[in-house]
Design an enzyme around this catalytic site. Structure first.
Site, mmCIF file in Angstrom:
data_model
loop_
_atom_site.group_PDB
_atom_site.id
_atom_site.type_symbol
_atom_site.label_atom_id
_atom_site.label_comp_id
_atom_site.label_asym_id
_atom_site.label_seq_id
_atom_site.Cartn_x
_atom_site.Cartn_y
_atom_site.Cartn_z
ATOM 1 N N ARG A 221 0.817 -1.222 0.000
ATOM 2 C CA ARG A 221 0.000 0.000 0.000
ATOM 3 C C ARG A 221 0.851 1.273 0.000
ATOM 4 O O ARG A 221 0.463 2.275 0.598
ATOM 5 C CB ARG A 221 -0.968 0.020 1.190
ATOM 6 N N ARG B 57 -3.275 6.757 0.772
ATOM 7 C CA ARG B 57 -3.769 7.902 1.546
ATOM 8 C C ARG B 57 -2.762 8.592 2.461
ATOM 9 O O ARG B 57 -2.998 9.710 2.888
ATOM 10 C CB ARG B 57 -4.986 7.474 2.366
ATOM 11 N N ARG C 217 -6.756 12.236 -5.620
ATOM 12 C CA ARG C 217 -7.964 11.450 -5.350
ATOM 13 C C ARG C 217 -9.187 12.363 -5.198
ATOM 14 O O ARG C 217 -10.289 11.995 -5.598
ATOM 15 C CB ARG C 217 -7.712 10.618 -4.088
ATOM 16 N N ASP D 193 -7.115 -2.246 -7.349
ATOM 17 C CA ASP D 193 -7.645 -2.895 -6.152
ATOM 18 C C ASP D 193 -7.989 -4.342 -6.483
ATOM 19 O O ASP D 193 -8.280 -4.665 -7.633
ATOM 20 C CB ASP D 193 -8.882 -2.159 -5.621
ATOM 21 N N TYR E 139 -15.137 -11.082 0.088
ATOM 22 C CA TYR E 139 -15.798 -9.775 -0.107
ATOM 23 C C TYR E 139 -17.033 -9.924 -1.005
ATOM 24 O O TYR E 139 -18.045 -9.249 -0.811
ATOM 25 C CB TYR E 139 -14.836 -8.761 -0.733
HETATM 26 O O1 1CP Z 1 -0.200 -1.263 -2.578
HETATM 27 C C1 1CP Z 1 -0.480 -0.289 -3.300
HETATM 28 O O2 1CP Z 1 -0.009 0.842 -3.112
HETATM 29 C C2 1CP Z 1 -1.316 -0.538 -4.527
HETATM 30 C C3 1CP Z 1 -2.715 -0.381 -4.409
HETATM 31 C C4 1CP Z 1 -3.633 -1.319 -3.627
HETATM 32 C C5 1CP Z 1 -3.544 -2.698 -3.332
HETATM 33 C C6 1CP Z 1 -2.392 -3.646 -3.585
HETATM 34 C C7 1CP Z 1 -4.876 -0.877 -3.154
HETATM 35 C C8 1CP Z 1 -5.351 0.508 -3.250
HETATM 36 N N1 1CP Z 1 -5.561 -1.960 -2.654
HETATM 37 C C9 1CP Z 1 -4.767 -3.086 -2.734
HETATM 38 C C10 1CP Z 1 -5.096 -4.476 -2.333
HETATM 39 C C11 1CP Z 1 -6.271 -4.731 -1.478
HETATM 40 N N2 1CP Z 1 -7.509 -4.154 -1.526
HETATM 41 C C12 1CP Z 1 -6.316 -5.753 -0.491
HETATM 42 C C13 1CP Z 1 -5.184 -6.714 -0.207
HETATM 43 C C14 1CP Z 1 -4.128 -6.117 0.652
HETATM 44 C C15 1CP Z 1 -4.484 -5.847 2.088
HETATM 45 O O3 1CP Z 1 -4.867 -6.782 2.806
HETATM 46 O O4 1CP Z 1 -4.337 -4.683 2.494
HETATM 47 C C16 1CP Z 1 -7.601 -5.740 0.084
HETATM 48 C C17 1CP Z 1 -8.113 -6.638 1.197
HETATM 49 C C18 1CP Z 1 -8.358 -4.719 -0.581
HETATM 50 C C19 1CP Z 1 -9.779 -4.358 -0.350
HETATM 51 C C20 1CP Z 1 -9.905 -2.933 0.030
HETATM 52 N N3 1CP Z 1 -9.773 -1.904 -0.867
HETATM 53 C C21 1CP Z 1 -10.070 -2.383 1.308
HETATM 54 C C22 1CP Z 1 -10.226 -3.164 2.612
HETATM 55 C C23 1CP Z 1 -11.659 -3.316 2.952
HETATM 56 C C24 1CP Z 1 -11.934 -3.971 4.284
HETATM 57 O O5 1CP Z 1 -12.548 -3.286 5.112
HETATM 58 O O6 1CP Z 1 -11.606 -5.150 4.516
HETATM 59 C C25 1CP Z 1 -10.077 -0.976 1.176
HETATM 60 C C26 1CP Z 1 -10.264 0.062 2.238
HETATM 61 C C27 1CP Z 1 -9.860 -0.692 -0.204
HETATM 62 C C28 1CP Z 1 -9.765 0.645 -0.847
HETATM 63 C C29 1CP Z 1 -8.404 1.028 -1.279
HETATM 64 N N4 1CP Z 1 -7.600 0.278 -2.095
HETATM 65 C C30 1CP Z 1 -6.444 0.951 -2.363
HETATM 66 C C31 1CP Z 1 -6.526 2.224 -1.676
HETATM 67 C C32 1CP Z 1 -5.482 3.303 -1.739
HETATM 68 C C33 1CP Z 1 -7.759 2.270 -1.002
HETATM 69 C C34 1CP Z 1 -8.308 3.424 -0.173
HETATM 70 C C35 1CP Z 1 -9.416 4.113 -0.892
HETATM 71 C C36 1CP Z 1 -9.252 5.578 -1.133
HETATM 72 O O7 1CP Z 1 -8.157 6.108 -1.401
HETATM 73 O O8 1CP Z 1 -10.280 6.269 -1.107
#
Ligand code: 1CP
Length: 351
Positions: free
Chosen positions: A32, A36, A45, A82, A158
């Protein structure tokens, strides 16, 4: 270390580590790392209406991929996207409410399941491949490019709950109640993931990471059926189609069950999570595979002496073999930029 075949250095430290080469200073990237905690990400964003729109905009997603490289000079860039673009491409629309995480129409029964597409619509994912091409054309020569997907179990969890949950209980319950249906969903996700990752590789990524963020909630038998075997099916098929690609498996919470991946030639490295023991992993995992990890994201948030001490402990613990420095899970949005700078300084100069 018979499974490691040291070769001439590639000019990319991450690829060398993935070839089993030990380096005196391990290469580093952070899960990640785009996102943010970066003011430049937040500013960009704010200009898009939704997170999914952002993911499917090659211009914005490629810039978000490159932002942490420009600011910190990490050894790898990870594609900005994502794991939930796959349900979207299967006909299950995904949205993100402000501050609330993902929302999908949940899968409660076979009727909901039958509404999904059998194959992913690669057309929907075309902007992602375009993003890969755009990043590839701008990436410094020594920086490796990592693509990714979610593992079938994590993505399915999910899709079934329709949102994030603390323990993925809805998907676990669904798998116990309807094992045949669940198995069909996992098979579909295996096929979708192989096709999706193959296209990422053809567009320019050199490494892929498979995120099984929720592997740790399953009992052994379910872990074997829904995590280990499907992930291995993906890694084997992808390596057969794209022999040059390097594969990192991050099976969070798998613990000792990580040994299930050790004899598998199609897996190049194993990601360790925050709770994995460094000494156990050095003795039992790193002797066969490159390890990646595993700094607690909360230590990075805390910073200062605690950060320096913990980073040094991890560097020392993995100094005998191939290691890619990373967190044990994603960086927290509140993490100060200066702490990331201190981390990089400690990993690169501190030994
Ligand atoms: O790593 C990076 O910088 C690349 C971008 C990336 C990756 C690899 C994002 C951007 N998401 C992911 C993978 C991802 N997404 C995972 C696997 C990794 C982990 O466990 O952290 C999972 C479970 C998700 C699902 C997801 N997407 C969640 C979690 C939800 C939950 O409550 O369980 C969330 C909050 C997101 C949104 C998201 N994805 C990425 C960002 C920067 C964001 C935040 C949204 C925003 O900026 O408004």
């Amino acid at each position: 270390m018979a499974s490691h075949l040291p070769s001439a250095t590639s000019g990319k430290p991450i690829l060398d580590a993935l070839s089993g080469i030990r380096q005196s200073k391990p290469p580093i990237w952070l899960m990640r790392q785009a996102g943010r905690y970066l003011p430049e990400y937040r500013a960009m964003r704010a200009q898009s209406r939704s997170f999914m729109e952002f993911c499917f905009s090659p211009k914005m997603a490629s810039e978000a991929t490159l932002q942490p490289i420009k600011r910190f000079g990490f050894d790898a860039a990870i594609l900005f996207s994502d794991i939930l673009v796959i349900p979207e491409a299967m006909g299950q629309p995904v949205s993100f409410e402000q501050g609330e995480g993902p929302r999908l129409a949940p899968i409660n029964d076979s009727q909901d399941f039958l509404r999904l597409r059998d194959e992913i619509d690669l057309e929907v994912l075309e902007p992602v491949f375009e993003t890969v091409e755009l990043v590839k054309s701008q990436l410094p020569a020594e920086v490796a490019f990592i693509g990714f997907c979610g593992a079938p179990w994590t993505v399915a969890s999910y899709m079934i709950a329709g949102k994030g949950t603390p323990d993925q209980a809805p998907a676990r319950l669904f798998a116990y109640r309807y094992p045949d249906l669940f198995s069909r969903l996992i098979d579909r996700l295996v096929r979708a993931s192989v096709n999706y990752l193959e296209r990422q590789v053809r567009a320019g990524v050199e490494v892929v990471q498979i995120f099984d963020s929720w592997a740790g909630v399953l009992p052994d038998r379910e872990f074997e059926k829904w995590c280990l075997q499907p992930v291995l099916s993906i890694t084997r098929q992808l390596k057969a189609r794209c022999p040059g690609v390097r594969i990192i498996v991050f099976s969070r919470g798998a613990k000792t069950r990580l040994v299930g991946f050790l004899e598998e030639a199609s897996v190049d490295a194993l990601g360790l999570d925050t709770s994995d023991s460094v000494s156990w992993s050095a003795r039992n995992i790193q002797v066969k595979k490159t390890v990646q990890g595993n700094l607690d994201p909360l230590v990075l948030l805390a910073g200062g002496e605690a950060l320096v001490v913990e980073v040094s402990r991890i560097l020392d613990g993995f100094s005998a073999g191939p290691h890619i420095f990373n967190l044990g899970h994603g960086i927290l949005p509140a993490t100060p930029i200066e702490h990331v700078e201190l981390l990089l300084k400690t990993v690169r100069d501190g030994r």
